[in-house]
Design an enzyme around this catalytic site. Structure first.
Site, PDB file in Angstrom:
ATOM      1  N   SER A   1     -40.380  29.102   8.837  1.00 44.74           N
ATOM      2  CA  SER A   1     -41.198  29.884   7.903  1.00 44.74           C
ATOM      3  C   SER A   1     -41.199  29.346   6.482  1.00 44.74           C
ATOM      4  O   SER A   1     -42.042  29.727   5.673  1.00 44.74           O
ATOM      5  CB  SER A   1     -40.764  31.352   7.897  1.00 44.74           C
ATOM      6  OG  SER A   1     -39.505  31.502   7.284  1.00 44.74           O
TER       7      SER A   1
ATOM      8  N   LYS B   1     -36.946  33.453   2.621  1.00 48.40           N
ATOM      9  CA  LYS B   1     -38.304  33.552   2.084  1.00 48.40           C
ATOM     10  C   LYS B   1     -38.271  33.353   0.572  1.00 48.40           C
ATOM     11  O   LYS B   1     -37.232  33.413  -0.065  1.00 48.40           O
ATOM     12  CB  LYS B   1     -38.910  34.939   2.361  1.00 48.40           C
ATOM     13  CG  LYS B   1     -38.975  35.343   3.820  1.00 48.40           C
ATOM     14  CD  LYS B   1     -40.071  34.627   4.559  1.00 48.40           C
ATOM     15  CE  LYS B   1     -40.217  35.116   5.979  1.00 48.40           C
ATOM     16  NZ  LYS B   1     -39.281  34.530   6.920  1.00 48.40           N
TER      17      LYS B   1
END
Length: 105
Positions: free
Chosen positions: A27, A64
């Site tokens: 991600s 993230k």
């Protein structure tokens, strides 16, 4: 090489408040962090908008970028196919990423 480099001393500013973990997933590939990389996480460094952070979301660990949009904090991936995550009472920031290491094959 003119002088030896101590990678531990170079990457870890606060040893008592830092840890290393292996990345599992893709991600954050747009930020240059790949599956299998090792990241150095500093719990002493306060996360700010734009920082890459490790967070616990509903009991699952994630990596993230922290963004601040319209008065709210979000965890934002840097790869297609992953959703943004609103930072709420189910999210705990575990630290700010301060380094990444990759062993070349």
């Amino acid at each position: 090489m003119q002088e030896p480099i101590d990678l531990g001393a170079w990457l870890v500013e606060h040893p008592a408040a830092s840890y290393i973990m292996r990345v599992d997933g893709r991600s954050m590939s747009g930020a240059g962090i790949s599956d299998g990389d090792m990241i150095v996480v500093n719990r002493a460094r306060k996360p700010k908008a734009g920082s890459i952070v490790v967070a616990l979301v509903h009991g699952d660990r994630t990596l993230k970028r922290l963004r601040y949009v319209d008065g709210r904090h979000w965890l934002v991936p840097e790869a297609e196919g992953f959703a943004d995550i609103l930072v709420d009472e189910h999210v705990e920031i575990w630290g700010t990423v301060v380094g990444v290491a990759r062993k070349m094959a």
